[in-house]
Design a protein around this motif. Structure first.
Motif, PDB file in Angstrom:
ATOM      1  N   ASP A  99       0.062  -6.134   2.812  1.00  0.00           N
ATOM      2  CA  ASP A  99      -1.110  -5.932   1.948  1.00  0.00           C
ATOM      3  C   ASP A  99      -2.434  -6.281   2.613  1.00  0.00           C
ATOM      4  O   ASP A  99      -3.350  -6.773   1.961  1.00  0.00           O
ATOM      5  N   PHE A 122       0.855  -1.177   0.000  1.00  0.00           N
ATOM      6  CA  PHE A 122       0.000   0.000   0.000  1.00  0.00           C
ATOM      7  C   PHE A 122       0.892   1.228   0.000  1.00  0.00           C
ATOM      8  O   PHE A 122       2.033   1.196   0.463  1.00  0.00           O
ATOM      9  N   GLY A 181      -4.579  -4.113   4.056  1.00  0.00           N
ATOM     10  CA  GLY A 181      -5.592  -3.103   3.783  1.00  0.00           C
ATOM     11  C   GLY A 181      -6.168  -2.411   5.004  1.00  0.00           C
ATOM     12  O   GLY A 181      -7.043  -1.561   4.867  1.00  0.00           O
ATOM     13  N   HIS A 229      -3.674   0.737  -2.758  1.00  0.00           N
ATOM     14  CA  HIS A 229      -2.821  -0.388  -3.127  1.00  0.00           C
ATOM     15  C   HIS A 229      -1.953   0.106  -4.278  1.00  0.00           C
ATOM     16  O   HIS A 229      -2.394   0.906  -5.116  1.00  0.00           O
TER      17      HIS A 229
END
Length: 78
Positions: free
Chosen positions: A42, A3, A44, A57
């Motif tokens: 990753d 990200f 989120g 991302h």
């Protein structure tokens, strides 16, 4: 992939992203936060809590914000 924190974070620094990151890959810079792409998993979690929608991302970074991919990487090289 990782990200990326982009320009809406500049001078914002709310830090919700830091609080939710399970691997502590987000660090505070002089005027914004940065994500270490070597540590980011990753998940989120940071993207979901960003109050200024500055986190994307790497594959989804808007065209006008692509420079921030390298800026995040460079922050952790020094």
């Amino acid at each position: 992939m990782a990200f990326i924190i982009t320009s809406p974070c500049k001078d914002e620094k709310a830090a919700e992203c830091v609080d939710v990151c399970p691997v502590e890959c987000i660090e505070e810079g002089e005027d914004m936060f940065y994500i270490d792409p070597e540590i980011c998993i990753d998940c989120g979690a940071c993207e979901a809590v960003c109050p200024v929608e500055a986190i994307y991302h790497e594959d989804d970074v808007p065209d006008g914000e692509k420079d921030y991919i390298q800026l995040n990487r460079d922050f952790f090289k020094s």
